[in-house]
Every structure is written in C-alpha cells, then in structure tokens.
Design a protein around this motif. Structure first.
Motif, PDB file in Angstrom:
ATOM      1  N   ILE A 134       0.744  -1.092   0.027  1.00 30.90           N
ATOM      2  CA  ILE A 134      -0.066   0.006  -0.011  1.00 30.90           C
ATOM      3  C   ILE A 134       0.965   1.136   0.026  1.00 30.90           C
ATOM      4  O   ILE A 134       2.084   1.046   0.367  1.00 30.90           O
ATOM      5  N   ASP A 135       0.599   2.463  -0.392  1.00 34.86           N
ATOM      6  CA  ASP A 135       1.249   3.555  -0.400  1.00 34.86           C
ATOM      7  C   ASP A 135       1.303   4.081   1.139  1.00 34.86           C
ATOM      8  O   ASP A 135       0.835   3.815   2.011  1.00 34.86           O
ATOM      9  N   ARG A 136       2.451   4.970   1.243  1.00 38.88           N
ATOM     10  CA  ARG A 136       2.600   5.429   2.419  1.00 38.88           C
ATOM     11  C   ARG A 136       1.709   6.412   3.121  1.00 38.88           C
ATOM     12  O   ARG A 136       1.544   6.026   4.282  1.00 38.88           O
ATOM     13  N   LEU A 137       0.873   6.824   2.379  1.00 42.16           N
ATOM     14  CA  LEU A 137      -0.326   7.544   3.135  1.00 42.16           C
ATOM     15  C   LEU A 137      -1.251   6.651   3.713  1.00 42.16           C
ATOM     16  O   LEU A 137      -1.901   6.885   4.887  1.00 42.16           O
ATOM     17  N   GLN A 138      -1.406   5.502   2.881  1.00 44.91           N
ATOM     18  CA  GLN A 138      -2.377   4.378   3.438  1.00 44.91           C
ATOM     19  C   GLN A 138      -1.736   4.002   4.606  1.00 44.91           C
ATOM     20  O   GLN A 138      -2.612   3.415   5.780  1.00 44.91           O
ATOM     21  N   HIS A 139      -0.489   3.530   4.461  1.00 40.03           N
ATOM     22  CA  HIS A 139       0.238   2.826   5.668  1.00 40.03           C
ATOM     23  C   HIS A 139      -0.189   3.909   7.160  1.00 40.03           C
ATOM     24  O   HIS A 139      -0.282   3.299   8.067  1.00 40.03           O
ATOM     25  N   SER A 140       0.392   5.225   6.863  1.00 42.73           N
ATOM     26  CA  SER A 140      -0.071   6.091   7.912  1.00 42.73           C
ATOM     27  C   SER A 140      -1.409   6.042   8.523  1.00 42.73           C
ATOM     28  O   SER A 140      -1.627   6.115   9.677  1.00 42.73           O
ATOM     29  N   LEU A 141      -2.365   6.143   7.581  1.00 41.63           N
ATOM     30  CA  LEU A 141      -3.827   6.109   7.689  1.00 41.63           C
ATOM     31  C   LEU A 141      -3.984   4.818   8.734  1.00 41.63           C
ATOM     32  O   LEU A 141      -4.779   4.604   9.875  1.00 41.63           O
ATOM     33  N   GLN A 142      -3.621   3.783   8.084  1.00 44.45           N
ATOM     34  CA  GLN A 142      -3.826   2.440   8.828  1.00 44.45           C
ATOM     35  C   GLN A 142      -3.262   2.411  10.107  1.00 44.45           C
ATOM     36  O   GLN A 142      -3.897   1.773  11.083  1.00 44.45           O
ATOM     37  N   THR A 143      -1.999   2.631  10.320  1.00 45.31           N
ATOM     38  CA  THR A 143      -1.398   2.739  11.640  1.00 45.31           C
ATOM     39  C   THR A 143      -2.040   3.589  12.659  1.00 45.31           C
ATOM     40  O   THR A 143      -2.429   3.117  13.853  1.00 45.31           O
TER      41      THR A 143
END
Length: 195
Positions: free
Chosen positions: A55-64
C-alpha cells in the motif's frame, strides 16, 4: 507563506529592537496557527508513494493511526501514529528524526521517543532481509520506553500494510491533528503562544 506585512528593520539579530521583535512575534502566531494545515498538506505527499510496499505510504500512515485509534489510544498517540512516517519524503535516511522533530513540541516525552526510535524497532521485522542487524533495537534495551516502542511497532506499525484493511480517512483524523497542533507543550516558544 505570509503576505509580507510589516517587517523588522534590522540586518543582524544583534541590532534588533523591541519594535522589531514585536513585529516578528506578532506575525509568528498567525504563521504558527497554520502549522496543522502545512503538516496535513505534507502528509498528502505520501499519497501514491508505494516504494514497493503493498500500500502507499499515506495508506500505511492512515492504517497505523486507525489501528491505534480503534485500540483506544489517546489523540496524541493517534496523531503520533499518523505522522510517524511523514519524514519519508524529506528524510529518506532518517525519517523517524523528521517525524519526531515535528511532533516534539506537541506530545509527551514517551511519544516523542517512540516516533524518534521507531525505525530501529521496526527493523526487527525486516532488517535481516536487507543485510542489516534486525536486533538494532537492542541498543535501547533497558530504556524506560523500550517496551512502548516495541508495542507500537508490533501492534500498529508493522501490521499496517494490509490492502484490505478499512482505514479511516485523513479527514477523520484532521480534527485530532488540529487539536494536538494547537497546544504546544514542549517548546521554548510555548510562552509566545500563551501570551
């Protein structure tokens, strides 16, 4: 950027006057109030940046952040989780330091430490595949926040690469970011904010 407005007249800080610093101090507050907007805009730069990840880094941040929020963590923790990788674009070799520097005025010592050290702790899950020492985090063993950082990486960071996970949107977290960034607690400039 600010519109320019009135400006100080000195050419070296040693020649500044009370009038000069009143101008600068007055404009500081308006600019500081826009910090949350600038942070959110920079976070959006992670959108579409996959770097080979699922997943992209924004989605990783949102998921975290979503995982931390759904686990009942406080707003300051959730905002730290959201911003922990914001430095990826400007600090490819030291992204945790960038995130930690941004967060430092607004979060506890513990959350700042987690943000600053999460790179070494996250490495436990993959460094050995890159020829690095997966036990790099052991250099911090005994630190009072060791377990907290290990928990952040285990529960929220390393687990946040699932393309099927339904994360909250950036808009969901925006009010939290605005509230946290409206109250500096660890800054030499906090007195200016209180004035």
């Amino acid at each position: 950027m600010q519109d320019g407005g009135e400006r100080a007249k000195f050419t070296a800080m040693a020649k500044g006057t009370q009038e000069d610093w009143s101008i600068i101090g007055g404009q500081f507050m308006g600019y500081a109030r826009g910090l949350a907007d600038r942070v959110l805009a920079h976070l959006k730069l992670l959108d579409g940046d996959f770097g080979g990840f699922p997943i992209d880094r924004l989605q990783h941040s949102l998921q975290t952040a979503t995982r931390a929020h759904r686990d009942g963590r406080g707003e300051d923790y959730v905002v730290m989780a959201l911003l922990h990788d914001i430095g990826d674009t400007l600090g490819s070799y030291n992204h945790p330091d960038i995130a930690a520097a941004i967060l430092r005025p607004f979060v506890s010592e513990e959350l700042h430490w987690i943000a600053q050290q999460h790179g070494a702790f996250q490495g436990y899950y993959f460094f050995h595949y890159l020829g690095l020492d997966r036990d790099a985090r052991e250099a911090f063993r005994g630190h009072r926040y060791f377990d907290a950082c290990a928990e952040f990486c285990e529960k929220y960071d390393q687990a946040a690469f699932d393309p099927a996970y339904q994360s909250e949107s950036l808009q969901f977290f925006e009010p939290m970011v605005r509230r946290i960034f409206a109250r500096p607690i660890n800054s030499i400039y906090a007195k200016i904010e209180a004035a």
